[in-house]
Every structure is written in C-alpha cells, then in structure tokens.
Design a protein around this motif. Structure first.
Motif, PDB file in Angstrom:
ATOM      1  N   UNK A   1       0.751  -1.143   0.360  1.00  0.00           N
ATOM      2  CA  UNK A   1      -0.316   0.077   0.388  1.00  0.00           C
ATOM      3  C   UNK A   1       1.467   1.186   0.107  1.00  0.00           C
ATOM      4  N   UNK A   2       1.560   1.342   1.234  1.00  0.00           N
ATOM      5  CA  UNK A   2       3.053   2.516   0.943  1.00  0.00           C
ATOM      6  C   UNK A   2       3.749   2.731  -0.334  1.00  0.00           C
ATOM      7  N   UNK A   3       3.942   1.649  -0.778  1.00  0.00           N
ATOM      8  CA  UNK A   3       4.838   1.814  -2.111  1.00  0.00           C
ATOM      9  C   UNK A   3       4.282   2.178  -3.447  1.00  0.00           C
ATOM     10  N   UNK A   4       2.823   1.494  -3.278  1.00  0.00           N
ATOM     11  CA  UNK A   4       2.264   1.495  -4.292  1.00  0.00           C
ATOM     12  C   UNK A   4       1.730   2.944  -4.313  1.00  0.00           C
ATOM     13  N   UNK A   5       1.391   3.658  -3.787  1.00  0.00           N
ATOM     14  CA  UNK A   5       0.309   5.245  -3.243  1.00  0.00           C
ATOM     15  C   UNK A   5       1.255   5.687  -3.877  1.00  0.00           C
ATOM     16  N   UNK A   6       2.641   5.423  -3.776  1.00  0.00           N
ATOM     17  CA  UNK A   6       3.092   6.819  -4.190  1.00  0.00           C
ATOM     18  C   UNK A   6       4.411   6.130  -5.670  1.00  0.00           C
ATOM     19  N   UNK A   7       4.159   5.122  -5.826  1.00  0.00           N
ATOM     20  CA  UNK A   7       4.937   5.301  -7.713  1.00  0.00           C
ATOM     21  C   UNK A   7       4.522   4.500  -8.443  1.00  0.00           C
TER      22      UNK A   7
ATOM     23  N   UNK B   1      -6.057   2.382  -6.854  1.00  0.00           N
ATOM     24  CA  UNK B   1      -5.746   1.215  -7.215  1.00  0.00           C
ATOM     25  C   UNK B   1      -4.906   0.214  -6.747  1.00  0.00           C
ATOM     26  N   UNK B   2      -5.427  -1.210  -6.436  1.00  0.00           N
ATOM     27  CA  UNK B   2      -5.193  -2.476  -5.631  1.00  0.00           C
ATOM     28  C   UNK B   2      -3.531  -2.664  -5.758  1.00  0.00           C
ATOM     29  N   UNK B   3      -2.852  -2.726  -4.496  1.00  0.00           N
ATOM     30  CA  UNK B   3      -1.210  -3.297  -4.767  1.00  0.00           C
ATOM     31  C   UNK B   3      -1.291  -4.628  -4.283  1.00  0.00           C
ATOM     32  N   UNK B   4       0.104  -4.946  -4.844  1.00  0.00           N
ATOM     33  CA  UNK B   4       0.863  -6.208  -3.845  1.00  0.00           C
ATOM     34  C   UNK B   4       2.111  -6.124  -4.646  1.00  0.00           C
ATOM     35  N   UNK B   5       2.624  -6.599  -3.658  1.00  0.00           N
ATOM     36  CA  UNK B   5       4.075  -6.776  -3.859  1.00  0.00           C
ATOM     37  C   UNK B   5       4.433  -7.037  -5.356  1.00  0.00           C
ATOM     38  N   UNK B   6       3.569  -8.389  -5.468  1.00  0.00           N
ATOM     39  CA  UNK B   6       4.289  -8.629  -6.965  1.00  0.00           C
ATOM     40  C   UNK B   6       3.741  -7.717  -8.670  1.00  0.00           C
ATOM     41  N   UNK B   7       2.829  -6.591  -7.861  1.00  0.00           N
ATOM     42  CA  UNK B   7       2.111  -5.645  -8.918  1.00  0.00           C
ATOM     43  C   UNK B   7       4.152  -4.178  -8.710  1.00  0.00           C
ATOM     44  N   UNK B   8       4.873  -4.820  -8.068  1.00  0.00           N
ATOM     45  CA  UNK B   8       5.274  -2.741  -7.909  1.00  0.00           C
ATOM     46  C   UNK B   8       5.966  -2.756  -8.868  1.00  0.00           C
TER      47      UNK B   8
ATOM     48  N   UNK C   1      11.608  -4.318  -5.338  1.00  0.00           N
ATOM     49  CA  UNK C   1      13.240  -4.824  -4.582  1.00  0.00           C
ATOM     50  C   UNK C   1      13.818  -3.666  -4.146  1.00  0.00           C
ATOM     51  N   UNK C   2      13.513  -2.367  -4.469  1.00  0.00           N
ATOM     52  CA  UNK C   2      13.998  -1.565  -3.585  1.00  0.00           C
ATOM     53  C   UNK C   2      14.012  -1.207  -2.503  1.00  0.00           C
ATOM     54  N   UNK C   3      12.035  -0.868  -2.297  1.00  0.00           N
ATOM     55  CA  UNK C   3      11.131  -0.704  -1.415  1.00  0.00           C
ATOM     56  C   UNK C   3      11.262  -1.325  -0.645  1.00  0.00           C
TER      57      UNK C   3
END
Length: 407
Positions: A293-299, A304-311, A316-318
């Motif tokens: 949620x944190x990384x997806x909202x920023x990048x 949207x729906x955010x998940x680790x495999x879609x970032x 890998x850097x966050x």
C-alpha cells in the motif's frame, strides 16, 4: 514482548458514570421528571438538572421525602440508585410503570455501552495481533473466542486506505472538536459495513478500524471462501502456498475498490498481503499489505489495488526484509522453474548487456532462436526482457534467487 491488550479499555468507574448520565437524561425526558443517580456511597454522580442536585439531596436524605421513587442501578461491579421525582406536568404515574421505564432505559444503555466497548476491544485486539504485540497463541485464541473472531480459516490481510473519506479533513472545520472523533468512527463503520455487504459476511468481526483512515480485513483466503474470484486457472501450480490464490484475492479487491469508490465518492487505495500460515502469519500478511500500500500509492498512484508482485522495481528497492524479496523473486521466476534453457538464456542476455547478436553468439544459437526464447519468457512470466523496467526486475530476481540458492 507482552500484549498491550487491556480488556478494561475504559475505567470501570468512568463507564458507570457515563451510564448513569445517560440514564438520568433519558428517564427525565420520558417521564417529565427530575432524575439523579447516586453511587453506593450516596454521592451524586449524575443528574438531569445539576442546579437542583443539592436541593433534592437535602430533601431525600435529610427529610426522607416520599415524593421520590428509587430503583437500583448496577453496571459491571458498580452499584447505585436512580431517584425520580414526581412528573412536572402533574400526571400520576404508577411506580410499576416508572420501574419498567427505568429498567428499559438501563438495559438499553448498558447493552449499547457493552457493544461499543466490544467494538473497541475488537479493533484493539486486531491492531495488537497485526503489530505482533501479542506473543502467546493461547492469548490470541482466548481473546478471539471471546470476541467471536474465527481465526481457523487461512486468512490474508486486505488493507484499505480510506483516509480521504474517513478523516473528513475537508469539512472538519464545520464541527466542534469533541464531535470529530465520533464522525470519524461513524465513517469508518460505514466503510466496514460496505465491506461486510460486499463480501456477504455474517458480521464485521474480522474487520477493524486501525486509525489514520485505514480499515483492515482479515479475509479468508482459501479457494472456498474466495468464491467467484477463485478457480479460474490463473494461479501457477508450482507457486508456494504463500502466493496461492493471490490472483483471486486481487480480483476480489479490485471489485471491492469499485464498490467503496461508489459508496464513499472519494479516492481509495487497497494493499493486499499474502497468506502466511499460523496465527503469527497474520502479522506477516499485514506487513506485506502495508508495504504494498505504501509503495504502490507513491509509485503507482491512487484508486488502485497494490500487491508486492505488481510493484515492479519498487518492490526490490523499497522492501527492507530480505526474505520477502527473495520469496518475491522466486515467485516471479516460478514459471521458468522447469525451463533451465530459458534461465540460461536470460543469464546470457543480461551478461551481454541485452545485445541480441552477442547473446546469440555466446549461446551458439541463431538470432531467431534467441528471439523465440525471449518471446516464450515473456509469455510465461509476463515480463519482456527487451523492456528496460522488466529487464531490471528480472535481473534482480535472478540475482536474489541465486543468493538464496547459494546459502
């Protein structure tokens, strides 16, 4: 670490005084009479008319007036007495009717207070559970049973950021400060109600408001409970259990996102966590969802729906946890687990700076054969090695997987 969960969220005496105040006001309104409540020490703790407390106190306890009707009041471990004057309008009301009115008000008030406290307890319990503040599984089992939370089905965390709706920052200036918290809780409850309705849940016990505009759902993540969103053949058979049904969870979350946007009319973001086994797995799933949620909202932006495999590279850097990054790398490359030739092709392609001609020479194959292999990699994984962002992500995934295998 010991649990910070406190079953007595509010001081018992304070609770008793709150109940007494509500009883005094409601009974006075219904009977058109003056009402006040005393504790077990005959001290006045609530009154419908504070200005007359001293007068009534003197009449009752010094003159033992018969113009007042008394009924006992008890809540938790506290006891007291409700004292009611004759009605102002001159009506004669039988003591039995007065008793029934008082008992009804007391029962309604204590039930509502108990329900509110139970909701506070549930939110606190889930918060502590997800933040690893409860370290004993027996404690978790005991409190989950008391609160009616079934933790037996495998569950993954869906974390919803509805701050634009819940925190009402755009209209909070219209309200007095003491009313803002109530408004925030009401809006959080509306979001939870929308979630319960969407998933057709029997109740809201597995939803909680965590504060800061965030609502969490402990969603049963097995195929049976995902219903219409599962069994569509898009979960790789070779993926680990922590990634099982993740695609179905994301599909369900996207549909939920649309419902919440319609119901709130504001921007909503959702983070999805993987399923992790065991009670402590819920905290791991929450960390997944929190990071996504944190990384997806920023990048990736909002709504949207955010998940680790879609970032993408951001994952890998966050993400700070190395184990999570290795598991993500293994999952992304899992479609190639039985394709050693394609893995070797990727290694050579990256070693040659993604140059087709030198890669073909290095592998002693025709460029058309290389092109075919790269297309097959794209088809199996969804990543195109010819695209910069995809190539970087696959390169990082290969390195992390090798790091894991070398241990």
């Amino acid at each position: 670490m010991k649990s910070t969960l406190n079953v007595s969220l509010l001081n018992t005496t304070t609770q008793f005084e709150q109940v007494a105040t509500i009883v005094a006001q409601r009974v006075a309104h219904l009977l058109c009479a003056e009402v006040f409540v005393v504790d077990q020490h005959a001290c006045v703790i609530a009154s419908s008319n504070p200005k007359l407390v001293k007068l009534y106190f003197n009449h009752i306890y010094q003159q033992n007036s018969l113009n007042y009707i008394r009924f006992p009041l008890s809540f938790n471990t506290q006891i007291g007495e409700v004292i009611i004057s004759k009605p102002h309008n001159g009506e004669v009301i039988s003591p039995r009717l007065v008793q029934e009115v008082v008992e009804l008000v007391i029962n309604q008030t204590t039930v509502i207070d108990t329900l509110l406290n139970q909701h506070q307890l549930k939110d606190k319990f889930i918060y502590d559970l997800l933040h690893n503040l409860i370290d004993e599984e027996t404690t978790v089992a005991r409190y989950s049973k008391l609160l009616g939370i079934d933790l037996n089905p495998p569950r993954a965390v869906i974390l919803i950021n509805a701050a634009d709706y819940i925190l009402i920052s755009n209209i909070s200036h219209q309200y007095k400060q003491e009313n803002i918290e109530n408004l925030i809780q009401q809006r959080a409850n509306l979001v939870i109600g929308s979630i319960v309705s969407f998933f057709q849940l029997p109740n809201d016990t597995i939803c909680a408001y965590l504060g800061d505009g965030e609502v969490v759902v402990l969603k049963a993540s097995d195929t049976k409970n995902l219903g219409n969103w599962a069994n569509r053949g898009d979960v790789p058979e070779q993926c680990s259990s922590s990634w099982a049904n993740l695609t179905a969870l994301k599909r369900a979350a996207r549909a939920l996102l649309m419902r919440l946007q319609d119901d709130t009319g504001t921007s909503i973001n959702i983070g999805i966590g993987r399923y992790h086994p065991g009670i402590r797995g819920l905290a791991q799933s929450y960390q997944d969802a929190r990071a996504a949620l944190s990384l997806g909202s920023r990048f990736r932006g909002h709504n949207q729906v955010h998940c680790l495999d879609g970032l993408g590279i951001a994952a890998f850097i966050g993400i700070g946890d190395e184990r999570t990054k290795i598991e993500l790398a293994t999952y992304l490359l899992s479609p190639l687990d039985h394709e050693p030739e394609l893995i070797a092709t990727l290694d050579a392609f990256f070693a040659e700076d993604c140059c087709p001609s030198t890669t073909a020479n290095r592998l002693s194959i025709h460029r058309n054969t290389l092109s075919y292999r790269l297309d097959k990699i794209n088809l199996l994984t969804g990543f195109n090695p010819r695209r910069f962002d995809d190539a970087v992500q696959m390169r990082l995934a290969l390195l992390l997987r090798k790091l894991s295998n070398s241990r």
